[in-house]
Design a protein around this motif. Structure first.
Motif, PDB file in Angstrom:
ATOM      1  N   VAL A 184       0.793  -1.162   0.266  1.00  0.00           N
ATOM      2  CA  VAL A 184       0.081   0.015   0.030  1.00  0.00           C
ATOM      3  C   VAL A 184       0.854   1.348  -0.096  1.00  0.00           C
ATOM      4  CG1 VAL A 184      -1.832   1.326   1.314  1.00  0.00           C
ATOM      5  CG2 VAL A 184      -1.961  -1.247   0.966  1.00  0.00           C
ATOM      6  N   CYS A 230       1.868   1.856  -3.757  1.00  0.00           N
ATOM      7  CA  CYS A 230       0.580   2.241  -4.500  1.00  0.00           C
ATOM      8  C   CYS A 230       0.409   3.721  -4.088  1.00  0.00           C
ATOM      9  CB  CYS A 230      -0.263   1.384  -4.217  1.00  0.00           C
ATOM     10  SG  CYS A 230      -0.327  -0.474  -4.913  1.00  0.00           S
ATOM     11  N   ASN A 231       0.892   4.206  -2.875  1.00  0.00           N
ATOM     12  CA  ASN A 231       0.359   5.393  -2.438  1.00  0.00           C
ATOM     13  C   ASN A 231       1.691   5.928  -1.568  1.00  0.00           C
ATOM     14  OD1 ASN A 231      -2.778   5.344  -2.392  1.00  0.00           O
ATOM     15  ND2 ASN A 231      -1.975   3.282  -1.623  1.00  0.00           N
ATOM     16  N   ILE A 236       2.005   8.154   1.794  1.00  0.00           N
ATOM     17  CA  ILE A 236       0.604   8.091   2.499  1.00  0.00           C
ATOM     18  C   ILE A 236       0.907   8.331   4.029  1.00  0.00           C
ATOM     19  CG2 ILE A 236       1.203   5.528   2.914  1.00  0.00           C
ATOM     20  CD1 ILE A 236      -2.017   5.143   2.483  1.00  0.00           C
ATOM     21  N   LEU A 271      -3.657   6.899   7.813  1.00  0.00           N
ATOM     22  CA  LEU A 271      -4.277   6.384   6.809  1.00  0.00           C
ATOM     23  C   LEU A 271      -4.162   5.016   6.427  1.00  0.00           C
ATOM     24  CD1 LEU A 271      -6.663   7.824   4.959  1.00  0.00           C
ATOM     25  CD2 LEU A 271      -5.076   8.203   3.575  1.00  0.00           C
ATOM     26  N   GLN A 277      -6.289   3.122   8.797  1.00  0.00           N
ATOM     27  CA  GLN A 277      -7.655   3.061   8.545  1.00  0.00           C
ATOM     28  C   GLN A 277      -7.812   1.976   7.563  1.00  0.00           C
ATOM     29  OE1 GLN A 277      -9.334   6.958   7.748  1.00  0.00           O
ATOM     30  NE2 GLN A 277      -7.840   7.954   9.226  1.00  0.00           N
ATOM     31  N   ARG A 278      -7.124   1.849   6.585  1.00  0.00           N
ATOM     32  CA  ARG A 278      -7.239   1.054   5.430  1.00  0.00           C
ATOM     33  C   ARG A 278      -7.067  -0.261   5.657  1.00  0.00           C
ATOM     34  NH1 ARG A 278     -11.097   1.001   1.765  1.00  0.00           N
ATOM     35  NH2 ARG A 278     -11.392  -0.345   3.591  1.00  0.00           N
ATOM     36  N   ASN A 303     -15.999  -1.468   2.075  1.00  0.00           N
ATOM     37  CA  ASN A 303     -15.768  -0.115   1.407  1.00  0.00           C
ATOM     38  C   ASN A 303     -14.566   0.018   0.669  1.00  0.00           C
ATOM     39  OD1 ASN A 303     -18.194   1.202   2.364  1.00  0.00           O
ATOM     40  ND2 ASN A 303     -17.247   1.445   4.128  1.00  0.00           N
ATOM     41  N   ILE A 304     -14.257  -0.901  -0.276  1.00  0.00           N
ATOM     42  CA  ILE A 304     -13.427  -0.787  -1.232  1.00  0.00           C
ATOM     43  C   ILE A 304     -14.059  -0.888  -2.462  1.00  0.00           C
ATOM     44  CG2 ILE A 304     -11.406  -2.060  -2.496  1.00  0.00           C
ATOM     45  CD1 ILE A 304     -10.543  -3.027   0.302  1.00  0.00           C
ATOM     46  N   LYS A 305     -13.751   0.370  -3.266  1.00  0.00           N
ATOM     47  CA  LYS A 305     -14.538   0.298  -4.425  1.00  0.00           C
ATOM     48  C   LYS A 305     -13.804  -0.800  -5.480  1.00  0.00           C
ATOM     49  CE  LYS A 305     -11.673   3.779  -6.718  1.00  0.00           C
ATOM     50  NZ  LYS A 305     -10.432   2.898  -6.007  1.00  0.00           N
ATOM     51  N   ARG A 360      -3.923  14.913  -2.462  1.00  0.00           N
ATOM     52  CA  ARG A 360      -3.316  14.066  -1.698  1.00  0.00           C
ATOM     53  C   ARG A 360      -4.871  13.065  -1.032  1.00  0.00           C
ATOM     54  NH1 ARG A 360      -0.546  16.704   1.303  1.00  0.00           N
ATOM     55  NH2 ARG A 360       1.464  15.833   0.849  1.00  0.00           N
ATOM     56  N   VAL A 361      -4.570  11.932  -1.011  1.00  0.00           N
ATOM     57  CA  VAL A 361      -5.504  10.973  -0.575  1.00  0.00           C
ATOM     58  C   VAL A 361      -5.765  11.614   0.955  1.00  0.00           C
ATOM     59  CG1 VAL A 361      -5.897   8.551   0.176  1.00  0.00           C
ATOM     60  CG2 VAL A 361      -5.018   9.071  -2.122  1.00  0.00           C
ATOM     61  N   ARG A 362      -6.975  11.222   1.392  1.00  0.00           N
ATOM     62  CA  ARG A 362      -7.444  11.569   2.724  1.00  0.00           C
ATOM     63  C   ARG A 362      -8.240  10.740   3.440  1.00  0.00           C
ATOM     64  NH1 ARG A 362      -6.536  16.829   0.730  1.00  0.00           N
ATOM     65  NH2 ARG A 362      -5.875  17.772   2.652  1.00  0.00           N
ATOM     66  N   SER A 363      -9.054   9.843   2.536  1.00  0.00           N
ATOM     67  CA  SER A 363      -9.808   8.893   3.176  1.00  0.00           C
ATOM     68  C   SER A 363      -9.568   7.596   2.987  1.00  0.00           C
ATOM     69  CB  SER A 363     -11.406   9.421   2.859  1.00  0.00           C
ATOM     70  OG  SER A 363     -11.636   8.827   1.558  1.00  0.00           O
ATOM     71  N   ALA A 364      -9.895   6.511   3.723  1.00  0.00           N
ATOM     72  CA  ALA A 364      -9.364   5.396   3.344  1.00  0.00           C
ATOM     73  C   ALA A 364      -9.967   4.792   2.180  1.00  0.00           C
ATOM     74  CB  ALA A 364     -10.105   4.467   4.634  1.00  0.00           C
ATOM     75  N   GLU A 365     -11.269   5.235   1.809  1.00  0.00           N
ATOM     76  CA  GLU A 365     -11.901   4.679   0.402  1.00  0.00           C
ATOM     77  C   GLU A 365     -10.764   5.063  -0.691  1.00  0.00           C
ATOM     78  OE1 GLU A 365     -13.714   6.452   2.701  1.00  0.00           O
ATOM     79  OE2 GLU A 365     -14.744   4.590   3.484  1.00  0.00           O
ATOM     80  N   VAL A 378      -7.600   5.128  -0.690  1.00  0.00           N
ATOM     81  CA  VAL A 378      -6.345   4.605  -1.027  1.00  0.00           C
ATOM     82  C   VAL A 378      -6.348   3.571  -2.072  1.00  0.00           C
ATOM     83  CG1 VAL A 378      -4.626   3.052   0.351  1.00  0.00           C
ATOM     84  CG2 VAL A 378      -5.915   4.953   1.529  1.00  0.00           C
ATOM     85  N   GLU A 379      -5.131   3.583  -2.857  1.00  0.00           N
ATOM     86  CA  GLU A 379      -5.119   3.007  -3.931  1.00  0.00           C
ATOM     87  C   GLU A 379      -4.654   1.561  -3.505  1.00  0.00           C
ATOM     88  OE1 GLU A 379      -5.584   3.217  -7.161  1.00  0.00           O
ATOM     89  OE2 GLU A 379      -5.379   0.943  -7.233  1.00  0.00           O
TER      90      GLU A 379
END
Lengths: 155, 155
Positions: A54, A57-58, A61, A65, A68-69, A149-151, B4-9, B11-12
């Motif tokens: 992760v 990929c980010n 980060i 965060l 959370q993920r 909640n993972i798209k 910048r990514v801010r929420s867990a959703e 995150v890549e």
DNA sequence: AAGATAATGTTTCCTTGTAAACAAATTTCG
DNA sequence: CGAAATTTGTTTACAAGGAAACATTATCTT
């Protein structure tokens, strides 16, 4: 006549077999046990791999965060990250915009380690759920993604 | 502009979002965190409840079989059972047919404790997966049962 | 029957993960 | 602005869970 239960499949669970949390726990434990049953010497543990992946990929980060993920507690994440830092795989940076936080990136060695481990990791992941056929597996994935909640991928 | 990514959703996760073991782990952790977030004082922990419940449903069950069904290691099961025994909830009996094993039953107090906890436990379990609709939930259950070799209820 | 092998629990030691208190930086809001 | 509340990460102290070695009983092999 002896009808004593002898195999796990025969154990009566009653309502528990409709308890989603219970089923998830059993499924998860089964996967872990399969993972650790595999040979392989100093393979990355699932938690380590997912953290590194992760971050890869980010880049940059925030540690919070990641917590959370990946559903990892802050206290524990601190230890994970420190350990990965000591192995020379991740770099911590305190950003000036918010000096409470920590921005994480992989070092070159970290990138190499993930690249190295990824093949084996995803190969294993592809063996998970072999009790299901392809369409069931896909369906399970979709439902779990929704649950957490993972798209879905845009594939 | 700050992307910048801010929420867990956001995150890549890339391939990780198609890793069944990963998804199971996240889902399971999420359920546990929800469980422990609930108030309730000396509630039984999920592990304790499931052990008691399964003994209730299978009086005289062998400890090793409990291990297999609940995916709990023998070493750990010993500790769990001993603790439950000390609370006066389960009775251990060494059967004459095979003096290696241990047959487990609930005491009257144990029966009472499970009965007491069951309502709350299953009430919680029914809240698990509220991100899904009823049919998705049922589908998820079916898939998980298949994954872990629990035959569906005859309902 | 006798020795080797396997099954079942237990113990000990270690790793993983959590809870609670803390420190530091930031945000909120009177 | 400035005190209170919040966010973020760390530390410490503990609980949950696993690995390996062991003890005991049962089974298998011959």
């Amino acid at each position: 006549m002896d009808v004593r239960v002898r195999s796990a499949e025969q154990v009566e669970l009653d309502q528990l077999q409709s308890a989603l949390g219970f089923l998830l726990r059993i499924a998860q434990l089964k996967v872990f046990q399969q993972y650790f049953m595999q040979p392989g010497e100093d393979r990355l543990k699932p938690g380590e791999f997912s953290v590194l992946w992760v971050i890869k990929c980010n880049p940059g980060i925030r540690q919070s965060l990641l917590c959370q993920r990946l559903m990892i507690k802050r206290a524990h994440m601190t230890k994970l990250i420190r350990a990965l830092e000591e192995r020379g795989w991740v770099a911590r940076r305190i950003p000036d915009e918010d000096r409470r936080g920590v921005e994480l990136t992989l070092t070159a060695e970290g990138e190499a380690a993930v690249a190295d481990a990824a093949e084996g990791f995803f190969a294993f992941e592809n063996t998970v759920g072999s009790e299901l056929n392809a369409s069931e597996r896909e369906q399970l994935m979709v439902l779990l993604r929704k649950l957490v909640n993972i798209k879905g991928s845009g594939l």
